[in-house]
Design an enzyme around this catalytic site. Structure first.
Site, PDB file in Angstrom:
ATOM      1  N   ASN A 140       0.850  -1.192   0.000  1.00 15.59           N
ATOM      2  CA  ASN A 140       0.000   0.000   0.000  1.00 15.59           C
ATOM      3  C   ASN A 140       0.885   1.241   0.000  1.00 15.59           C
ATOM      4  O   ASN A 140       1.311   1.712   1.052  1.00 15.59           O
ATOM      5  CB  ASN A 140      -0.924  -0.024   1.227  1.00 15.59           C
ATOM      6  CG  ASN A 140      -1.962   1.083   1.186  1.00 15.59           C
ATOM      7  OD1 ASN A 140      -1.995   1.881   0.236  1.00 15.59           O
ATOM      8  ND2 ASN A 140      -2.808   1.136   2.202  1.00 15.59           N
ATOM      9  N   ASN A 145      -5.713   6.593  -1.022  1.00 13.89           N
ATOM     10  CA  ASN A 145      -6.657   6.121  -2.045  1.00 13.89           C
ATOM     11  C   ASN A 145      -7.353   4.819  -1.647  1.00 13.89           C
ATOM     12  O   ASN A 145      -8.033   4.204  -2.459  1.00 13.89           O
ATOM     13  CB  ASN A 145      -5.961   5.970  -3.404  1.00 13.89           C
ATOM     14  CG  ASN A 145      -4.892   4.870  -3.397  1.00 13.89           C
ATOM     15  OD1 ASN A 145      -4.805   4.079  -2.467  1.00 13.89           O
ATOM     16  ND2 ASN A 145      -4.088   4.838  -4.449  1.00 13.89           N
ATOM     17  N   ASP A 146      -7.200   4.406  -0.398  1.00  7.10           N
ATOM     18  CA  ASP A 146      -7.817   3.128   0.011  1.00  7.10           C
ATOM     19  C   ASP A 146      -9.332   3.154  -0.170  1.00  7.10           C
ATOM     20  O   ASP A 146      -9.929   2.170  -0.582  1.00  7.10           O
ATOM     21  CB  ASP A 146      -7.474   2.799   1.475  1.00  7.10           C
ATOM     22  CG  ASP A 146      -5.985   2.505   1.669  1.00  7.10           C
ATOM     23  OD1 ASP A 146      -5.225   2.587   0.674  1.00  7.10           O
ATOM     24  OD2 ASP A 146      -5.582   2.207   2.806  1.00  7.10           O
ATOM     25  N   GLY A 165      -6.132  -2.245   0.308  1.00 12.84           N
ATOM     26  CA  GLY A 165      -5.500  -0.936   0.084  1.00 12.84           C
ATOM     27  C   GLY A 165      -4.226  -0.940  -0.742  1.00 12.84           C
ATOM     28  O   GLY A 165      -3.673   0.117  -1.036  1.00 12.84           O
ATOM     29  N   ASP A 167      -1.749  -0.893  -3.926  1.00  9.29           N
ATOM     30  CA  ASP A 167      -1.963  -0.043  -5.095  1.00  9.29           C
ATOM     31  C   ASP A 167      -0.732   0.030  -6.004  1.00  9.29           C
ATOM     32  O   ASP A 167       0.296  -0.614  -5.741  1.00  9.29           O
ATOM     33  CB  ASP A 167      -2.387   1.364  -4.645  1.00  9.29           C
ATOM     34  CG  ASP A 167      -1.484   1.923  -3.556  1.00  9.29           C
ATOM     35  OD1 ASP A 167      -0.284   1.620  -3.575  1.00  9.29           O
ATOM     36  OD2 ASP A 167      -2.003   2.644  -2.667  1.00  9.29           O
ATOM     37  N   ASP A 332      -7.057 -14.340 -19.215  1.00 14.26           N
ATOM     38  CA  ASP A 332      -7.782 -15.173 -18.253  1.00 14.26           C
ATOM     39  C   ASP A 332      -8.670 -16.188 -18.982  1.00 14.26           C
ATOM     40  O   ASP A 332      -9.034 -15.989 -20.143  1.00 14.26           O
ATOM     41  CB  ASP A 332      -8.660 -14.216 -17.434  1.00 14.26           C
ATOM     42  CG  ASP A 332      -9.290 -14.852 -16.226  1.00 14.26           C
ATOM     43  OD1 ASP A 332      -8.547 -15.373 -15.388  1.00 14.26           O
ATOM     44  OD2 ASP A 332     -10.529 -14.809 -16.108  1.00 14.26           O
ATOM     45  N   GLU A 361      -4.499 -18.643 -20.001  1.00 10.31           N
ATOM     46  CA  GLU A 361      -4.804 -19.528 -18.870  1.00 10.31           C
ATOM     47  C   GLU A 361      -5.709 -20.664 -19.345  1.00 10.31           C
ATOM     48  O   GLU A 361      -6.907 -20.452 -19.544  1.00 10.31           O
ATOM     49  CB  GLU A 361      -5.494 -18.760 -17.735  1.00 10.31           C
ATOM     50  CG  GLU A 361      -5.784 -19.631 -16.535  1.00 10.31           C
ATOM     51  CD  GLU A 361      -6.934 -19.140 -15.654  1.00 10.31           C
ATOM     52  OE1 GLU A 361      -6.962 -19.492 -14.479  1.00 10.31           O
ATOM     53  OE2 GLU A 361      -7.806 -18.409 -16.151  1.00 10.31           O
TER      54      GLU A 361
HETATM   55 CA    CA Z   1      -3.825   2.481  -1.176  1.00 15.39          CA
END
Ligand code: CA
Length: 618
Positions: A140, A145-146, A165, A167, A332, A361
């Protein structure tokens, strides 16, 4: 149904009668900008806005022609087919929407200048050591920005399945850690917006394909991360999903057309049986459920047989490559979308970037099924995937089985031998991406019963076998977790990534002795691998395991590496004469993992459950 259709057509009638007084607007154009001088001169814009289909689009810019306007069921979309001449200059122009002589809406569109020659997007290859990390759980770097306005799910580090959180800034802060570890490429689980009320942290229910999730940062932050990584010689691989999108995508209440998603009378889950796609004996029932069933209630299954949807996805992938200077794509759930669409995507991508890489994948445990998806000339049904790389799921299973089972004719280390003896099914086994664990399954150290000797064996396999190795974040510090506990437990926070963490495992002082042994082992192997051509792309020759000891060689020009895996519970004195067809060209060996030297290639003493790796020389 008839009643609904009647109401729908009545509404259209009302709409057209009242059109004169209706508001016409543009709120979104995808892709939001494009580039001049792309190899493919076609560009299809999705214009979204209230009643936008009631006006006529006009473009006046030299070298750009509006070839076709496509209307769909919803009045709030138009799709514009543009042809951009090769000599069209970068610049801005207005896309005007008129009714009669009156301009009712305008969008200023930009054609950017390309920054790199298409051939210089060279992707990733056998020289790379890939690191997979989950951005919410790694570090984090920006606690501010959480939680972000407008985003439905708030941070809650106490909830294993909540947002924690992590980033983009966190990843950027740890680039030196990764470089020191020996990593050359980072595959980041999806960074794009996931505005879903729960389970949004993993990123696989995207709600905006053109926007980084604000809790991770901005598009600019992502672009800066790629630039910073490049400065340090690190590549970035983006995780993309063409099978599904989060049900909160902006069009959720107003699909362009009803066939945008696969519709079922009631919610129908995929059967997750990827093999049904290439199974010659598959029933239509199973195939349909596999490809058209939804991955989850929150993940709408896309209909890529709608050509507008198909273009939307294909252009999006090219947009990110060109915008970020991206080094590769991990796609994916590869068998879940229509395979003809996936092949068209790969062809279009390689037409634009001839040296590019995508790893798919294909989560199937047997090599034949995986081999089907890696581009080859041998598929009985004539299918060409054009896919450049695929994950080696069968190897993931073999690594654990070989170390956990007792050694027998076809158990224990023989599992690894038998798997590798099937490499003939692959058009090129060097194109496989190898891994011992990832974000979807039990963590390696747990699978191995938290046995450090087994861990070293597994890491030796991963970094000396054919293919491109991929390490899962935290595996280097022996993080544990079982999938049955919940996905949150195999995706725990990397200790030290958060300001208030009491332990910082990013530093040697914060790691336990056992973690430091593991970390240094992996670091040493990966950094050595970067310098050794034989282990990166040399020919693999292996010998049938005897008495729990498996020996293989990697040879490239005059370089040779000998790997000995003693999977038995006893120390051994190994007679090397059985390997004379290779060892006869060399006279001595230098151990990669310790300070051992071999003055001759007659015998090697090797401890129980121990790997040895030698560079042989004349
Ligand atoms: Ca964050």
């Amino acid at each position: 149904m008839k009643v609904i259709r009647f109401i729908f057509s009545s509404m259209l009638l009302v709409l057209s009668i009242t059109a004169f007084s209706q508001k016409i607007s543009i709120d979104r154009v995808d892709p939001p900008f494009w580039w001049a001088g792309m190899n493919n001169s076609q560009l299809q814009l999705m214009v979204h806005g209230e009643n936008i289909s009631l006006a006529k689009a006009i473009i006046d810019y030299e070298g750009v022609k509006l070839e076709r306007t496509i209307l769909v069921e919803s009045p709030n979309y138009v799709f514009l087919d543009l042809v951009i001449d090769n000599d069209a200059l970068a610049g801005n122009f207005d896309i005007k929407f008129v009714k009669g002589k009156k301009t009712v809406a305008t969008f200023n569109y930009e054609l950017k200048k390309r920054t790199k020659a298409p051939e210089s997007y060279t992707g990733f290859d056998n020289s790379d050591n890939i690191y997979l990390l989950m951005p919410d759980r790694f570090a984090n770097g920006n606690p501010d920005n959480d939680d972000m306005p407008g985003m439905l799910e708030k941070a809650d580090r106490n909830n294993p399945n909540g947002r924690h959180g992590g980033d983009i800034q966190g990843i950027e802060d740890k680039l030196d850690y990764l470089k020191d570890l020996g990593i050359t490429a980072i595959w980041i689980n999806p960074l794009l917006e996931n505005n879903m009320p729960a389970y949004s942290y993993h990123g696989y229910a995207m709600t905006d394909l053109y926007k980084v999730d604000p809790r991770f940062g901005t598009n600019e932050d992502y672009k800066n991360l790629v630039a910073k990584a490049h400065e340090k010689g690190l590549k970035i691989i983006q995780d993309m999903v063409f099978n599904h999108l989060g049900t909160n995508y902006f069009w959720k209440d107003d699909l362009p057309s009803q066939d945008w998603y696969h519709q079922w009378p009631e919610f129908t889950r995929s059967n997750y049986r990827g093999g049904a796609v290439n199974d010659p004996n598959a029933s239509e029932y199973d195939y349909n459920k596999m490809v058209k069933g939804w991955f989850d209630k929150t993940m709408a299954d896309l209909n890529q047989h709608n050509p507008l949807m198909a273009n939307y996805l294909i252009q999006n992938s090219i947009w990110w490559i060109e915008y970020l200077d991206l080094d590769g794509i991990r796609q994916d759930t590869y068998p879940y979308p229509y395979k003809d669409f996936m092949a068209t995507w790969m062809e279009t991508l390689l037409n634009e970037y001839p040296n590019y890489n995508v790893v798919g994948e294909v989560w199937l445990s047997y090599p034949q099924a995986v081999a089907y998806w890696l581009e080859n000339d041998n598929n009985k049904d004539g299918f060409h995937s054009h896919l450049t790389n695929v994950f080696d799921f069968p190897l993931m299973y073999a690594i654990t089985n070989s170390l956990n089972q007792d050694n027998g004719w076809s158990s224990g280390i023989a599992q690894l031998y038998e798997l590798l003896s099937q490499d003939y099914v692959y058009s090129d086994p060097n194109k496989l991406v190898l891994f011992a664990d990832n974000h979807d399954g039990d963590r390696l150290y747990s699978k191995l019963g938290e046995d450090l000797a087994k861990f070293k064996m597994a890491m030796t396999m991963l970094f000396t076998l054919r293919g491109i190795p991929q390490l899962y974040y935290g595996t280097e510090i022996l993080m544990t977790g079982y999938e049955h506990q919940g996905h949150g437990f195999i995706r725990e926070d990397f200790p030290g990534g958060w300001e208030d963490d009491t332990i910082d495992a990013f530093t040697s002082g914060g790691r336990t002795d056992e973690q430091n042994i593991a970390f240094n082992f992996v670091k040493h192997l990966m950094n050595w691998r970067k310098t050794n051509m034989a282990v990166q792309q040399g020919k693999l020759t292996h010998y049938i395991p005897e008495d729990g000891v498996y020996v293989y060689f990697r040879e490239y020009e005059d370089e040779c590496v000998m790997v000995i895996l003693n999977n038995s519970k006893e120390d051994k004195s190994l007679d090397l004469n059985r390997f004379a067809e290779i060892t006869k060209n060399y006279s001595k060996g230098k151990s990669v993992l310790d300070r051992t030297f071999l003055d001759n290639l007659e015998t090697v003493n090797i401890k129980a459950k121990t790997p040895m790796v030698f560079e042989l020389s004349k």
